[in-house]
Design an enzyme around this catalytic site. Structure first.
Site, PDB file in Angstrom:
ATOM      1  N   ASP A  10       0.873  -1.168   0.000  1.00  0.00           N
ATOM      2  CA  ASP A  10       0.000   0.000   0.000  1.00  0.00           C
ATOM      3  C   ASP A  10       0.918   1.228   0.000  1.00  0.00           C
ATOM      4  OD1 ASP A  10       0.913   0.293   2.601  1.00  0.00           O
ATOM      5  OD2 ASP A  10      -1.074   0.377   3.524  1.00  0.00           O
ATOM      6  N   HIS A  11       0.319   2.402   0.214  1.00  0.00           N
ATOM      7  CA  HIS A  11       1.128   3.628   0.189  1.00  0.00           C
ATOM      8  C   HIS A  11       2.192   3.623   1.283  1.00  0.00           C
ATOM      9  CE1 HIS A  11      -2.272   4.173   2.887  1.00  0.00           C
ATOM     10  NE2 HIS A  11      -1.586   5.099   3.526  1.00  0.00           N
ATOM     11  N   CYS A  67       3.254  -3.034   3.972  1.00  0.00           N
ATOM     12  CA  CYS A  67       2.461  -1.835   4.288  1.00  0.00           C
ATOM     13  C   CYS A  67       3.270  -1.022   5.293  1.00  0.00           C
ATOM     14  CB  CYS A  67       1.052  -2.201   4.764  1.00  0.00           C
ATOM     15  SG  CYS A  67       0.961  -3.209   6.256  1.00  0.00           S
ATOM     16  N   GLY A  68       2.617  -0.185   6.076  1.00  0.00           N
ATOM     17  CA  GLY A  68       3.371   0.624   7.029  1.00  0.00           C
ATOM     18  C   GLY A  68       4.004  -0.235   8.114  1.00  0.00           C
ATOM     19  N   THR A  69       3.204  -1.145   8.662  1.00  0.00           N
ATOM     20  CA  THR A  69       3.681  -2.022   9.742  1.00  0.00           C
ATOM     21  C   THR A  69       3.851  -3.469   9.312  1.00  0.00           C
ATOM     22  OG1 THR A  69       1.402  -2.506  10.370  1.00  0.00           O
ATOM     23  CG2 THR A  69       2.471  -0.642  11.492  1.00  0.00           C
ATOM     24  N   GLY A  70       3.209  -3.861   8.234  1.00  0.00           N
ATOM     25  CA  GLY A  70       3.138  -5.271   7.827  1.00  0.00           C
ATOM     26  C   GLY A  70       1.942  -5.980   8.439  1.00  0.00           C
ATOM     27  N   ILE A  71       1.338  -5.352   9.425  1.00  0.00           N
ATOM     28  CA  ILE A  71       0.268  -6.034  10.174  1.00  0.00           C
ATOM     29  C   ILE A  71      -1.026  -6.103   9.374  1.00  0.00           C
ATOM     30  CG2 ILE A  71      -1.170  -5.953  12.244  1.00  0.00           C
ATOM     31  CD1 ILE A  71       1.266  -4.612  13.663  1.00  0.00           C
ATOM     32  N   GLY A  72      -1.426  -4.992   8.777  1.00  0.00           N
ATOM     33  CA  GLY A  72      -2.664  -5.004   7.983  1.00  0.00           C
ATOM     34  C   GLY A  72      -2.581  -6.007   6.848  1.00  0.00           C
ATOM     35  N   MET A  73      -1.450  -6.028   6.181  1.00  0.00           N
ATOM     36  CA  MET A  73      -1.256  -6.986   5.080  1.00  0.00           C
ATOM     37  C   MET A  73      -1.354  -8.413   5.590  1.00  0.00           C
ATOM     38  SD  MET A  73      -0.944  -5.631   2.131  1.00  0.00           S
ATOM     39  CE  MET A  73      -0.260  -4.369   1.061  1.00  0.00           C
ATOM     40  N   HIS A 100       9.806 -23.970   9.368  1.00  0.00           N
ATOM     41  CA  HIS A 100       8.918 -24.668  10.307  1.00  0.00           C
ATOM     42  C   HIS A 100       7.437 -24.480  10.013  1.00  0.00           C
ATOM     43  CE1 HIS A 100      12.028 -25.227  13.821  1.00  0.00           C
ATOM     44  NE2 HIS A 100      12.461 -25.691  12.659  1.00  0.00           N
ATOM     45  N   ARG A 134       8.633 -33.370  11.258  1.00  0.00           N
ATOM     46  CA  ARG A 134       7.703 -33.191  12.383  1.00  0.00           C
ATOM     47  C   ARG A 134       6.821 -31.959  12.224  1.00  0.00           C
ATOM     48  NH1 ARG A 134      12.546 -31.158  13.572  1.00  0.00           N
ATOM     49  NH2 ARG A 134      12.748 -29.246  14.813  1.00  0.00           N
ATOM     50  N   HIS A 135       7.221 -31.067  11.317  1.00  0.00           N
ATOM     51  CA  HIS A 135       6.443 -29.835  11.153  1.00  0.00           C
ATOM     52  C   HIS A 135       5.214 -30.038  10.274  1.00  0.00           C
ATOM     53  CE1 HIS A 135       9.698 -27.842  13.166  1.00  0.00           C
ATOM     54  NE2 HIS A 135      10.549 -28.341  12.285  1.00  0.00           N
TER      55      HIS A 135
HETATM   56  C1  RB5 Z   1      -1.464   3.150   6.398  1.00  0.00           C
HETATM   57  O1  RB5 Z   1      -1.411   4.388   7.021  1.00  0.00           O
HETATM   58  C2  RB5 Z   1      -1.185   2.035   7.397  1.00  0.00           C
HETATM   59  O2  RB5 Z   1      -2.242   1.926   8.292  1.00  0.00           O
HETATM   60  C3  RB5 Z   1      -0.956   0.739   6.679  1.00  0.00           C
HETATM   61  O3  RB5 Z   1       0.105   0.876   5.788  1.00  0.00           O
HETATM   62  C4  RB5 Z   1      -0.610  -0.455   7.529  1.00  0.00           C
HETATM   63  O4  RB5 Z   1       0.440  -0.157   8.395  1.00  0.00           O
HETATM   64  C5  RB5 Z   1      -1.712  -1.117   8.215  1.00  0.00           C
HETATM   65  O5  RB5 Z   1      -1.528  -2.135   8.894  1.00  0.00           O
END
Ligand code: RB5
Length: 149
Positions: A10-11, A67-73, A100, A134-135
């Site tokens: 994303d951006h 993405c910004g954190t990788g978490i949303g993705m 693993h 085993r995995h």
């Molecule tokens: C965008 O501002 C940000 O929320 C997105 O890139 C991502 O970090 C979400 O998890």
């Protein structure tokens, strides 16, 4: 034959896009680019979904989502059946999640890691193979959760 890699950002992840795709291509990987294509604000699920589907359908062997954190993705990718996405910001985890967990998508945040570490995350992920053994039964148990409501 070299692996085909699905890439999406994303951006928030866009600033690392060219660096990652260039490294993958320079190292013989084929890249399928699912966008985005600028720093204009977009919604990460719109990019995570098609890239994850390409991996789940076997059109791409592995995926890299930024993405910004990788978490949303990673949240989006893990909702697609057949996907095991790992959000990593250290190289040990990026390697071990292939060995693993047989993870098929790597996620990370461009606001968390710099370009140098991003390349090492990608390298450790795409150059590592599932150890099996085993995995196998553990990964099967992970995937069985998809069918439990
Ligand atoms: C965008 O501002 C940000 O929320 C997105 O890139 C991502 O970090 C979400 O998890």
């Amino acid at each position: 034959m070299n692996k085909k890699i699905a890439f999406a950002c994303d951006h928030g992840g866009y600033e690392l896009k060219d660096t990652i795709i260039k490294w993958l291509k320079d190292n013989g990987y084929e890249v399928v680019d699912f966008g985005c294509n600028s720093t204009a604000s977009v919604d990460y699920p719109d990019y995570a979904l098609p890239a994850s589907q390409a991996v789940a359908r076997g059109e791409c062997e592995l995926g890299v989502l930024v993405c910004g954190t990788g978490i949303g993705m990673s949240l989006c990718a893990n909702k697609v059946k057949g996907i095991r996405a790992a959000c990593c910001s250290d190289t040990f985890s990026a390697k071990m999640t292939r060995l693993h967990n047989n993870s098929n998508i790597l996620c990370f945040g461009a606001r968390v890691v710099g370009a140098g570490l991003a390349i090492e995350l990608v390298r450790n992920f795409v150059e590592s193979e599932f150890e099996g053994d085993r995995h196998i039964k553990r990964v099967e148990k992970v995937m069985a959760i998809e069918n439990i409501q």
